[in-house]
Design a protein around this motif. Structure first.
Motif, PDB file in Angstrom:
ATOM      1  N   THR A 197      12.654  12.508  10.471  1.00 44.32           N
ATOM      2  CA  THR A 197      11.479  12.818   9.698  1.00 44.32           C
ATOM      3  C   THR A 197      10.593  11.740   9.531  1.00 44.32           C
ATOM      4  O   THR A 197       9.261  11.918   9.985  1.00 44.32           O
ATOM      5  N   LEU A 198      10.860  10.645   9.505  1.00 43.53           N
ATOM      6  CA  LEU A 198      10.215   9.266   9.526  1.00 43.53           C
ATOM      7  C   LEU A 198       9.478   9.163  10.780  1.00 43.53           C
ATOM      8  O   LEU A 198       8.463   8.932  11.043  1.00 43.53           O
ATOM      9  N   ASN A 199      10.421   9.177  11.927  1.00 44.71           N
ATOM     10  CA  ASN A 199       9.946   8.939  13.300  1.00 44.71           C
ATOM     11  C   ASN A 199       8.990  10.176  13.483  1.00 44.71           C
ATOM     12  O   ASN A 199       7.852  10.013  14.277  1.00 44.71           O
ATOM     13  N   VAL A 211       6.929  11.683  11.762  1.00 47.30           N
ATOM     14  CA  VAL A 211       5.617  11.325  10.902  1.00 47.30           C
ATOM     15  C   VAL A 211       4.939  10.282  11.822  1.00 47.30           C
ATOM     16  O   VAL A 211       3.559  10.470  12.087  1.00 47.30           O
ATOM     17  N   LEU A 245       3.978  12.318   5.724  1.00 47.66           N
ATOM     18  CA  LEU A 245       4.968  11.374   4.761  1.00 47.66           C
ATOM     19  C   LEU A 245       5.154  11.522   3.465  1.00 47.66           C
ATOM     20  O   LEU A 245       6.126  11.716   2.851  1.00 47.66           O
ATOM     21  N   LEU A 270      13.231  10.341   1.931  1.00 43.32           N
ATOM     22  CA  LEU A 270      12.762   9.012   2.530  1.00 43.32           C
ATOM     23  C   LEU A 270      12.688   8.069   1.501  1.00 43.32           C
ATOM     24  O   LEU A 270      12.386   7.066   2.111  1.00 43.32           O
ATOM     25  N   ARG A 286      11.886   1.101   5.841  1.00 41.15           N
ATOM     26  CA  ARG A 286      11.293   1.666   6.777  1.00 41.15           C
ATOM     27  C   ARG A 286      10.341   2.595   6.565  1.00 41.15           C
ATOM     28  O   ARG A 286       9.194   2.986   7.085  1.00 41.15           O
ATOM     29  N   VAL A 287      10.415   3.424   5.393  1.00 38.72           N
ATOM     30  CA  VAL A 287       9.597   4.248   4.893  1.00 38.72           C
ATOM     31  C   VAL A 287       8.235   3.554   4.316  1.00 38.72           C
ATOM     32  O   VAL A 287       7.067   3.952   4.801  1.00 38.72           O
ATOM     33  N   VAL A 323       6.425   2.324   7.542  1.00 42.75           N
ATOM     34  CA  VAL A 323       5.828   3.398   8.240  1.00 42.75           C
ATOM     35  C   VAL A 323       4.342   3.475   7.457  1.00 42.75           C
ATOM     36  O   VAL A 323       3.291   3.851   7.920  1.00 42.75           O
ATOM     37  N   ARG A 324       4.649   3.654   5.992  1.00 42.00           N
ATOM     38  CA  ARG A 324       3.411   3.802   5.176  1.00 42.00           C
ATOM     39  C   ARG A 324       2.153   2.635   5.402  1.00 42.00           C
ATOM     40  O   ARG A 324       1.175   2.962   5.444  1.00 42.00           O
TER      41      ARG A 324
END
Length: 399
Positions: free
Chosen positions: A320-322, A324, A340, A347, A352-353, A356-357
């Motif tokens: 999911t994160l990748n 995003v 996100l 998440l 890493r969340v 990414v944010r």
């Protein structure tokens, strides 16, 4: 001795497999094999490597196993019977290696125990080497291995291939363990080193063995391809001082082109000839990154499509994160931020969340928000190189 180490490490699981198949008892078999390896390390430098080193080791280990059995007073009545037992023939090592891997990844074991036992029994690493690689106390590793053997014994597991109906799940466990070993080596979860090359190299070596044994399995090929395509970037992933270099800023001339070519060939063949699985899709994503001459040339639409497929067949927080990130690269940072936020609590809590944010907020021009998110990510990670990188990004957004 240094010249013998690779040979002995390759032979150790084959010899253990032969002794374990013949005599049973994981603990006693491993002790006997360790005696044989020590004898080889002592005698071969002076006498030379025998013509059949595996057969030599099997014979010596078998004698050690019988001698240990004789010393066990509770089994004295079996002495005469055991003494007449012939040493196991070297036999085909390939099938035994796979059986040993499947045994080390028995479903009765926790993932941590599966990793430790696999590295010890199949990888040939010492307890101290495993402890250093995993950054845990040696006593903890020894306890995990001991409990793993006890659990295998309690489960009544024998050194035989699992029944056909259990094989897919057991093989999936083997691949998952190798994947965990590789990931811990490629991005160490804690400590001051980003890479633990001894783990990535061992994971690739074992994945090659499984691929040699099961050349027609698409997921085995996919996992090996994923490892090769990912590890190919390692030379450009850190600076001389150990600082992390993100993918978009790496010097791609430093990437291992031979490994990339091999990985691309593996995943391409698997995708066209076998049922598509999650390791193949991850390898395909890695291949798209690796084949781009520069970061700006990356085909993010293709990557997003691959993540969409991966999310359907193997959803998970990191997928999911990748995804995003891919959404942001295709549709813009606002779309990525929306995706996100829409991911919800699945998440929360991982550094890493926040990283990414921070990246998405920086792309959107929100420097204050990005700085706060980078700082949060730096506080959450246990990796020294990642922490330094994230603090550096936070500093850059404040200027």
């Amino acid at each position: 001795m240094a010249d013998l180490e690779p040979l002995l490490r390759d032979l150790a699981p084959q010899v253990l497999s032969a002794v374990l198949r013949h005599f049973g008892d994981f603990d006693a078999a491993e002790d006997a094999v360790q005696e044989a390896l020590l004898a080889a390390a002592t005698r071969w430098p002076a006498d030379g490597v025998p013509d059949n080193p595996r057969g030599w080791l099997v014979t010596v280990a078998s004698r050690a196993r019988i001698a240990a059995w004789r010393r066990d007073t509770a089994r004295e009545r079996r002495e005469e019977t055991v003494a007449r037992m012939p040493a196991p023939a070297p036999g085909p090592a390939r099938d035994d290696t796979l059986t040993l891997l499947l045994l080390c990844c028995h479903p009765a074991l926790t993932p941590a125990s599966q990793v430790a036992l696999t590295l010890r029994a199949v990888g040939g690493l010492t307890t101290a080497e495993i402890a250093r690689a995993l950054l845990v106390p040696e006593a903890t590793v020894a306890q995990r291995i001991s409990r793993a053997k006890q659990s295998i014994r309690a489960a009544g597991a024998r050194f035989t291939p699992p029944p056909p109906e259990e094989r897919p799940a057991r093989l999936a466990a083997v691949l998952h363990v190798l994947y965990l070993v590789f990931n811990e080596g490629y991005t160490a979860s804690s400590g001051e080193r980003l890479h633990r090359v001894e783990l990535t190299a061992e994971a690739i070596r074992l994945a090659r063995q499984v691929h040699d044994l099961l050349p027609g399995d698409g997921e085995v090929a996919g996992l090996l391809a994923l490892m090769l395509l990912t590890d190919a970037r390692r030379p450009a992933r850190t600076r001389a001082d150990g600082a992390l270099v993100p993918l978009a800023e790496q010097d791609r001339t430093l990437w291992d082109r031979a490994a990339i070519a091999e990985g691309v060939d593996l995943v391409s063949a698997a995708l066209t000839s076998t049922a598509v699985g999650p390791y193949q899709l991850q390898a395909a994503i890695a291949a798209v990154h690796d084949e781009a001459p520069a970061a700006a040339d990356t085909d993010w639409r293709q990557i997003l499509g691959l993540y969409d497929a991966l999310d359907r067949i193997a959803p998970g927080p990191m997928v999911t994160l990748n995804r995003v990130v891919a959404v942001a690269m295709v549709h813009g940072p606002a779309a990525g931020i929306e995706a996100l936020e829409g991911a919800g609590p699945m998440l929360e809590g991982h550094h890493r969340v926040a990283a990414v944010r921070a990246h998405l907020l920086e792309m959107a021009g929100d420097r204050a928000g990005a700085r706060a998110a980078y700082e949060q990510a730096a506080r959450q990670t246990l990796s020294g190189p990642e922490r330094a990188y994230l603090r550096g990004r936070a500093d850059q957004t404040s200027t």
